[in-house]
Design a protein around this motif. Structure first.
Motif, short mmCIF file in Angstrom:
data_model
loop_
_atom_site.label_atom_id
_atom_site.label_comp_id
_atom_site.label_asym_id
_atom_site.label_seq_id
_atom_site.Cartn_x
_atom_site.Cartn_y
_atom_site.Cartn_z
N LEU A 143 -1.05 -4.62 -13.63
CA LEU A 143 0.29 -4.27 -14.08
C LEU A 143 0.33 -3.26 -15.22
CD1 LEU A 143 1.98 -7.81 -14.08
CD2 LEU A 143 2.13 -6.05 -12.31
N ARG A 144 -0.64 -3.30 -16.09
CA ARG A 144 -0.59 -2.43 -17.27
C ARG A 144 -0.69 -0.96 -16.87
NH1 ARG A 144 -5.07 -4.85 -21.17
NH2 ARG A 144 -4.40 -3.11 -22.50
N ASN A 192 1.16 0.73 -14.94
CA ASN A 192 1.36 0.96 -13.51
C ASN A 192 2.77 0.52 -13.12
OD1 ASN A 192 1.31 0.92 -10.64
ND2 ASN A 192 -0.91 0.64 -10.65
N ARG A 193 3.67 1.46 -13.13
CA ARG A 193 5.08 1.17 -12.86
C ARG A 193 5.28 0.61 -11.45
NH1 ARG A 193 9.66 2.47 -15.41
NH2 ARG A 193 11.60 2.52 -14.19
N GLU A 194 4.60 1.22 -10.48
CA GLU A 194 4.74 0.75 -9.09
C GLU A 194 4.34 -0.71 -8.97
OE1 GLU A 194 2.98 1.60 -4.58
OE2 GLU A 194 2.21 2.73 -6.29
N ALA A 195 3.27 -1.10 -9.65
CA ALA A 195 2.81 -2.48 -9.59
C ALA A 195 3.84 -3.43 -10.20
CB ALA A 195 1.47 -2.63 -10.31
N VAL A 196 4.46 -3.02 -11.31
CA VAL A 196 5.46 -3.88 -11.95
C VAL A 196 6.68 -4.03 -11.04
CG1 VAL A 196 7.01 -4.12 -13.93
CG2 VAL A 196 4.67 -3.34 -14.27
N VAL A 197 7.05 -2.97 -10.34
CA VAL A 197 8.16 -3.06 -9.38
C VAL A 197 7.84 -4.08 -8.29
CG1 VAL A 197 9.40 -1.81 -7.56
CG2 VAL A 197 9.05 -0.73 -9.80
N LYS A 198 6.64 -3.99 -7.74
CA LYS A 198 6.25 -4.92 -6.67
C LYS A 198 6.12 -6.35 -7.21
CE LYS A 198 3.89 -1.63 -3.63
NZ LYS A 198 4.69 -1.93 -2.44
N PHE A 199 5.64 -6.48 -8.42
CA PHE A 199 5.54 -7.80 -9.06
C PHE A 199 6.92 -8.41 -9.22
CE2 PHE A 199 5.29 -10.34 -13.05
CZ PHE A 199 4.35 -11.29 -12.65
N THR A 200 7.89 -7.61 -9.61
CA THR A 200 9.27 -8.07 -9.76
C THR A 200 9.83 -8.49 -8.41
OG1 THR A 200 9.57 -6.58 -11.65
CG2 THR A 200 11.57 -7.43 -10.58
N GLU A 201 9.58 -7.70 -7.39
CA GLU A 201 10.06 -8.03 -6.04
C GLU A 201 9.45 -9.34 -5.55
OE1 GLU A 201 8.88 -4.58 -3.90
OE2 GLU A 201 10.63 -3.39 -4.49
N ALA A 202 8.24 -9.64 -5.99
CA ALA A 202 7.56 -10.89 -5.59
C ALA A 202 7.96 -12.08 -6.46
CB ALA A 202 6.05 -10.68 -5.64
#
Length: 323
Positions: free
Chosen positions: A165-166, A168-178
């Motif tokens: 996540l650090r 990495n905006r794309e990862a945070v978006v996907k983490f939020t979606e999950a």
């Protein structure tokens, strides 16, 4: 016997290379490719790609002992500390089997597999991209939040999240979606204090600006705005301040009742970072939060407060928002 034969062959090959071409009895040595492949491996060592595949083959082999599989995963983790080797995981098709192993019913296997994943994605954008292709967050979130996960599994799940996540905006978006923020909030009350510490540290890292100039289009490294929004949505700031003002016991039987200075330092730092980001905002934090902030500010001159390592400016931020 086969091993002894290889050793004799290796000795003979070595002797051949010790004879000088000027020697009247000189015989050109055999080319390396004519030797037994196993013997070549003994001389030069297997390529890392082969060692990685071999380690994974043992790790997924349920006929092997648990210890053998854990050792294989440990070997794999050491290999992928190299960024090039970590990037080769995609080429070698190792991502799917390693992610499958994170759900192993054997906690030692699951924890070790999570360790491999966390090391592969740490400070490695190429591996992070490969990791995200496999939609991994539901699996990692479950490892963090499941009632059946051991302390070690939950801690290693946070290790993965920290690396993924650090910056990495794309990862945070996907983490939020999950729906990962709910699990991260719950981790602030985990019975294992290491998990609480790692969670607070991660939250602060995600809140920090990425250092790029302000722009209408957030950079691919920026996570602070998404994290701030998630903290607001899930009321995480209140959970942090409450955990400082009214520390919850931790330990296997909740028998540790004294505040943990390391956790408190990290939690207070998250609160300060969040409040600093409100500079210029007219938003009021609310009376409930102000009450906690007043209690935290009251520790400014105490030994407990000194352990938090705050600068005077940090204390001023807390005091200002407590009024």
């Amino acid at each position: 016997m086969a091993s002894m034969a290889k050793m004799r062959d290796l000795l003979a090959w070595s002797t051949e290379h010790q004879t000088s071409p000027d020697d009247p009895n000189y015989v050109p040595p055999r080319p390396l490719q004519e030797l037994d492949p196993g013997l070549v491996d003994m001389i030069l060592g297997k390529p890392d790609a082969v060692r990685m595949r071999d380690a994974m083959a043992v790790a997924v082999d349920e006929s092997k002992s648990e210890e053998e599989r854990v050792v294989a995963l440990d070997d794999l983790e050491l290999l992928i500390e190299s960024l090039d080797n970590a990037n080769d995981m995609e080429v070698l098709k190792l991502w799917e089997p390693i992610l499958n192993l994170t759900t192993s019913p054997l906690p030692a296997i699951s924890a070790q597999a999570l360790w491999v994943v966390g090391t592969a994605v740490q400070n490695n954008p190429k591996s992070q991209t490969a990791f995200l292709k496999h939609e991994p967050f539901p699996t990692i979130i479950n490892a963090l939040s499941s009632d059946t996960s051991t302390n070690e599994v939950r801690a290693k799940a946070l290790y993965v999240l920290s690396g993924a996540l650090r910056h990495n905006r794309e990862a945070v978006v996907k983490f939020t979606e999950a729906k990962g923020w709910k699990a991260l909030k719950a981790a602030l009350e985990d019975p294992h204090i290491t998990v609480r510490r790692k969670t607070a540290f991660l939250l602060n890292a995600l809140l920090l600006p990425d250092g790029t100039l302000p722009s209408s289009t957030p950079s691919s490294l920026q996570t602070s705005d998404l994290t701030r929004s998630a903290i607001d949505t899930h009321n995480i700031l209140s959970s942090l301040t409450s955990s400082i003002v009214n520390p919850k016991p931790f330990g296997r039987n909740a028998d540790q009742t004294q505040p943990d200075a390391d956790y408190e330092e990290k939690a207070v730092r998250v609160v300060v970072t969040y409040l600093e980001g409100m500079k210029g905002s007219q938003t009021d934090v609310g009376e409930g939060l102000k009450k906690d902030l007043r209690a935290i500010s009251g520790e400014r001159k105490t030994e407990r407060g000194k352990e938090w390592g705050l600068e005077e400016d940090d204390w001023d931020v807390l005091q200002r928002h407590a009024e």
